[in-house]
Design an enzyme around this catalytic site. Structure first.
Site, PDB file in Angstrom:
ATOM      1  N   GLU A  58      -2.973  -4.754  -3.023  1.00 10.59           N
ATOM      2  CA  GLU A  58      -3.469  -5.663  -4.066  1.00 10.59           C
ATOM      3  C   GLU A  58      -3.507  -4.979  -5.420  1.00 10.59           C
ATOM      4  OE1 GLU A  58      -4.747  -4.957  -1.106  1.00 10.59           O
ATOM      5  OE2 GLU A  58      -6.225  -6.444  -0.477  1.00 10.59           O
TER       6      GLU A  58
ATOM      7  N   CYS B 248     -10.689  -3.416  -4.043  1.00 10.80           N
ATOM      8  CA  CYS B 248      -9.730  -4.446  -4.469  1.00 10.80           C
ATOM      9  C   CYS B 248     -10.447  -5.725  -4.884  1.00 10.80           C
ATOM     10  CB  CYS B 248      -8.721  -4.725  -3.364  1.00 10.80           C
ATOM     11  SG  CYS B 248      -7.522  -3.381  -3.171  1.00 10.80           S
TER      12      CYS B 248
ATOM     13  N   CYS C  53     -10.311  -4.907   0.645  1.00  9.49           N
ATOM     14  CA  CYS C  53     -11.403  -3.928   0.618  1.00  9.49           C
ATOM     15  C   CYS C  53     -12.284  -4.169  -0.608  1.00  9.49           C
ATOM     16  CB  CYS C  53     -10.840  -2.508   0.622  1.00  9.49           C
ATOM     17  SG  CYS C  53     -10.222  -1.949  -0.980  1.00  9.49           S
TER      18      CYS C  53
ATOM     19  N   CYS D  69      -4.133   0.564  -2.425  1.00 10.44           N
ATOM     20  CA  CYS D  69      -3.932  -0.676  -1.664  1.00 10.44           C
ATOM     21  C   CYS D  69      -2.848  -1.553  -2.299  1.00 10.44           C
ATOM     22  CB  CYS D  69      -5.228  -1.481  -1.620  1.00 10.44           C
ATOM     23  SG  CYS D  69      -6.541  -0.719  -0.669  1.00 10.44           S
TER      24      CYS D  69
ATOM     25  N   ASN E   5       0.842  -1.193   0.000  1.00  6.78           N
ATOM     26  CA  ASN E   5       0.000   0.000   0.000  1.00  6.78           C
ATOM     27  C   ASN E   5       0.881   1.249   0.000  1.00  6.78           C
ATOM     28  OD1 ASN E   5       0.570  -0.931   2.667  1.00  6.78           O
ATOM     29  ND2 ASN E   5      -1.067   0.317   3.517  1.00  6.78           N
TER      30      ASN E   5
HETATM   31  N1  THU Z   1      -5.222  -1.635   2.593  1.00 14.11           N
HETATM   32  C1  THU Z   1      -4.660  -2.431   1.641  1.00 14.11           C
HETATM   33  O1  THU Z   1      -3.567  -2.168   1.145  1.00 14.11           O
HETATM   34  N2  THU Z   1      -5.354  -3.519   1.254  1.00 14.11           N
HETATM   35  C2  THU Z   1      -6.562  -3.889   1.755  1.00 14.11           C
HETATM   36  O2  THU Z   1      -7.141  -4.855   1.297  1.00 14.11           O
HETATM   37  C3  THU Z   1      -7.159  -3.152   2.872  1.00 14.11           C
HETATM   38  C4  THU Z   1      -6.512  -1.861   3.205  1.00 14.11           C
HETATM   39  C5  THU Z   1      -4.482  -0.443   3.010  1.00 14.11           C
HETATM   40  C6  THU Z   1      -5.105   0.852   2.603  1.00 14.11           C
HETATM   41  C7  THU Z   1      -4.525   1.786   3.624  1.00 14.11           C
HETATM   42  O3  THU Z   1      -3.237   2.208   3.179  1.00 14.11           O
HETATM   43  C8  THU Z   1      -4.352   0.931   4.864  1.00 14.11           C
HETATM   44  O4  THU Z   1      -4.396  -0.411   4.421  1.00 14.11           O
HETATM   45  C9  THU Z   1      -5.416   1.159   5.925  1.00 14.11           C
HETATM   46  O5  THU Z   1      -6.678   1.078   5.373  1.00 14.11           O
END
Ligand code: THU
Length: 130
Positions: free
Chosen positions: A58, A93, A90, A56, A45
């Site tokens: 992913e 994603c 999320c 994110c 991320n």
């Molecule tokens: N995040 C991800 O990288 N992937 C996910 O599936 C859920 C959330 C990141 C986004 C943000 O930078 C941090 O986690 C907190 O939400």
């Protein structure tokens, strides 16, 4: 995908999470995927002071893979270093995974190296598609 490959993908995702740029949430996430030719792509991320611009792990990995000419994606591992359990992708994603890694085995991993398996359909039943 065999168990050794899955384990390696999870370990690679854990390494990718260590490169997260997450000064705001302090929630580091890593992703690693493997394509049909055995090429591995990683993502973390990447946050921004303008919070909504954050991306994110992913989607970082998936967009890197597509933009670099990856073959069909066979497996995708996701992990966070900052919670004991797995990181549930999320909604945004899930939609992107469903479109770009439709046939992949999805490994929802924990930082201890264990994982649960699911699929893009399992993550997003009835997904929107054109
Ligand atoms: N995040 C991800 O990288 N992937 C996910 O599936 C859920 C959330 C990141 C986004 C943000 O930078 C941090 O986690 C907190 O939400």
């Amino acid at each position: 995908m065999d168990e050794t490959t899955k384990k390696k993908l999870v370990e690679t995702a854990i390494q990718a999470a260590s490169r997260a740029y997450a000064p705001y949430s302090k929630f580091r996430v890593g992703a690693a995927l493997i394509d049909a030719r055995g090429a591995v792509f990683t993502g973390c991320n990447v946050e921004n002071a303008s919070y909504g611009l954050s991306v994110c792990a992913e989607r970082t990995a998936l967009f890197k893979a597509v933009s670099e000419g990856a073959a069909e994606i066979k497996g995708l591992a996701v992990v966070t270093l900052d919670a004991p359990g797995f990181c549930s992708p999320c909604g945004a994603c899930r939609q992107v995974i469903h479109e770009l890694a439709r046939k992949a085995v999805v490994l929802l991993a924990s930082r201890d190296g264990t994982w649960e398996e699911t699929t893009p359909d399992g993550l997003l039943p009835g997904a929107f598609a054109l």
